[in-house]
Design a protein around this motif. Sequence first.
Motif, PDB file in Angstrom:
ATOM      1  N   ALA A  52      22.084  97.234  28.485  1.00 28.94           N
ATOM      2  CA  ALA A  52      22.045  98.250  29.536  1.00 28.94           C
ATOM      3  C   ALA A  52      23.419  98.842  29.798  1.00 28.94           C
ATOM      4  CB  ALA A  52      21.476  97.648  30.820  1.00 28.94           C
ATOM      5  N   THR A  53      24.476  98.099  29.471  1.00 31.02           N
ATOM      6  CA  THR A  53      25.817  98.649  29.652  1.00 31.02           C
ATOM      7  C   THR A  53      26.093  99.801  28.688  1.00 31.02           C
ATOM      8  OG1 THR A  53      26.732  97.000  28.127  1.00 31.02           O
ATOM      9  CG2 THR A  53      26.681  96.428  30.465  1.00 31.02           C
ATOM     10  N   LEU A  54      25.352  99.845  27.553  1.00 37.51           N
ATOM     11  CA  LEU A  54      25.506 100.947  26.604  1.00 37.51           C
ATOM     12  C   LEU A  54      24.737 102.189  27.039  1.00 37.51           C
ATOM     13  CD1 LEU A  54      25.039  98.906  23.299  1.00 37.51           C
ATOM     14  CD2 LEU A  54      27.188  99.521  24.423  1.00 37.51           C
ATOM     15  N   ARG A 199      19.965  90.628  40.314  1.00 42.40           N
ATOM     16  CA  ARG A 199      21.141  91.378  40.751  1.00 42.40           C
ATOM     17  C   ARG A 199      21.446  92.531  39.798  1.00 42.40           C
ATOM     18  NH1 ARG A 199      23.192  86.137  42.090  1.00 42.40           N
ATOM     19  NH2 ARG A 199      24.234  86.038  40.054  1.00 42.40           N
ATOM     20  N   LYS A 200      21.330  92.279  38.493  1.00 44.57           N
ATOM     21  CA  LYS A 200      21.588  93.339  37.518  1.00 44.57           C
ATOM     22  C   LYS A 200      20.552  94.455  37.635  1.00 44.57           C
ATOM     23  CE  LYS A 200      23.824  90.318  34.124  1.00 44.57           C
ATOM     24  NZ  LYS A 200      23.770  89.776  32.740  1.00 44.57           N
ATOM     25  N   LEU A 201      19.298  94.090  37.862  1.00 39.72           N
ATOM     26  CA  LEU A 201      18.249  95.109  38.011  1.00 39.72           C
ATOM     27  C   LEU A 201      18.463  95.936  39.267  1.00 39.72           C
ATOM     28  CD1 LEU A 201      15.039  93.159  36.896  1.00 39.72           C
ATOM     29  CD2 LEU A 201      16.196  94.990  35.672  1.00 39.72           C
ATOM     30  N   HIS A 202      18.850  95.298  40.367  1.00 43.48           N
ATOM     31  CA  HIS A 202      19.133  96.036  41.598  1.00 43.48           C
ATOM     32  C   HIS A 202      20.276  97.025  41.379  1.00 43.48           C
ATOM     33  CE1 HIS A 202      16.533  94.472  44.758  1.00 43.48           C
ATOM     34  NE2 HIS A 202      16.646  93.262  44.222  1.00 43.48           N
ATOM     35  N   ARG A 203      21.324  96.570  40.724  1.00 42.27           N
ATOM     36  CA  ARG A 203      22.479  97.432  40.486  1.00 42.27           C
ATOM     37  C   ARG A 203      22.111  98.588  39.553  1.00 42.27           C
ATOM     38  NH1 ARG A 203      25.680  93.604  39.770  1.00 42.27           N
ATOM     39  NH2 ARG A 203      25.524  93.397  37.507  1.00 42.27           N
ATOM     40  N   PHE A 204      21.334  98.302  38.507  1.00 38.85           N
ATOM     41  CA  PHE A 204      20.935  99.358  37.578  1.00 38.85           C
ATOM     42  C   PHE A 204      20.017 100.364  38.266  1.00 38.85           C
ATOM     43  CE2 PHE A 204      18.346 101.108  34.105  1.00 38.85           C
ATOM     44  CZ  PHE A 204      19.338 101.514  33.233  1.00 38.85           C
ATOM     45  N   SER A 205      19.116  99.881  39.120  1.00 45.51           N
ATOM     46  CA  SER A 205      18.229 100.786  39.854  1.00 45.51           C
ATOM     47  C   SER A 205      19.019 101.713  40.766  1.00 45.51           C
ATOM     48  CB  SER A 205      17.222  99.967  40.672  1.00 45.51           C
ATOM     49  OG  SER A 205      16.423 100.811  41.475  1.00 45.51           O
ATOM     50  N   HIS A 206      20.040 101.166  41.414  1.00 46.42           N
ATOM     51  CA  HIS A 206      20.882 101.997  42.279  1.00 46.42           C
ATOM     52  C   HIS A 206      21.626 103.047  41.459  1.00 46.42           C
ATOM     53  CE1 HIS A 206      23.395 103.073  45.667  1.00 46.42           C
ATOM     54  NE2 HIS A 206      24.482 102.835  44.954  1.00 46.42           N
ATOM     55  N   ASP A 207      22.138 102.669  40.288  1.00 44.12           N
ATOM     56  CA  ASP A 207      22.855 103.628  39.446  1.00 44.12           C
ATOM     57  C   ASP A 207      21.922 104.721  38.926  1.00 44.12           C
ATOM     58  OD1 ASP A 207      25.112 102.129  39.853  1.00 44.12           O
ATOM     59  OD2 ASP A 207      24.954 101.025  37.960  1.00 44.12           O
ATOM     60  N   ILE A 208      20.709 104.336  38.556  1.00 36.28           N
ATOM     61  CA  ILE A 208      19.742 105.323  38.082  1.00 36.28           C
ATOM     62  C   ILE A 208      19.383 106.313  39.191  1.00 36.28           C
ATOM     63  CG2 ILE A 208      17.307 105.586  37.398  1.00 36.28           C
ATOM     64  CD1 ILE A 208      19.104 104.919  35.098  1.00 36.28           C
TER      65      ILE A 208
END
Length: 246
Positions: A52-54, A199-208
């Motif tokens: 997901a970082t890519l 935590r990673k999913l929450h952060r990715f959802s916020h970024d999206i």
Amino acid sequence: MQEYGFIHLWTEGDGVTKAIASIMSAMSVLSWAVILHKSVQLALLHRRGREATLFWQATSIDKAEHLLGSGSPYAALVDAARETQDADTRPRLASSFSTEEWLQRSLRTALDEQLARLQNGLAILASIGTTAPFVGLFGTVWGIYHALLAMGTEGQPSIGKIAGPVGESLVMTAFGLAVAIPAVLGYNILTRGNRGVARKLHRFSHDIEIYFLTGSQYRPKQARKPRVDPRHPQPAAVVSIPRATA
């Protein structure tokens, strides 16, 4: 002594003893199956998290989503966000929501579904970890009951008569602990791993959410000249002219 081990327990035990041993055997197999399955799932999710970082290094949203792979929870969040951009796919009642509200709702729903999948199987481990010692304790009590019966039927009971039932009770106690301890440890380890993925999913959802609200529609504004109030004109810049020297 092998005479009073599990084989002796199964061959000499009655129907209740065999039923308890069968239940605990099934609980052990089920708990280990859940632990192995969830461990593989967590390892895959951690790899998806690194991929997901890519996502943000891609040149387009289509290429970025392709990097996430199919079946990834991160890809599910992106799909949920992209569907909100198409007004034709909205339900009729959803037309009352703004684009921002509908995007937040869709991402929250998709995130809740992915977090619920992380919890699948943990309830089984928790149930086995809490009930297995008591199932083994019931087998212990049943073995002691048989030992007391052997003592009551004979005036002078010998050690050989009561050693079998007592050995059965001890084997049941050990069996219950052997089933419960891996289930409890597996539950704690998997729960901790799930928190990291969450935590990673929450952060990715916020970024999206930020991307679809601003990044995909953001255009840099052209630099504008500062407005000058005619009632308060800016003082003219003073230019110093060097004096000529003789």
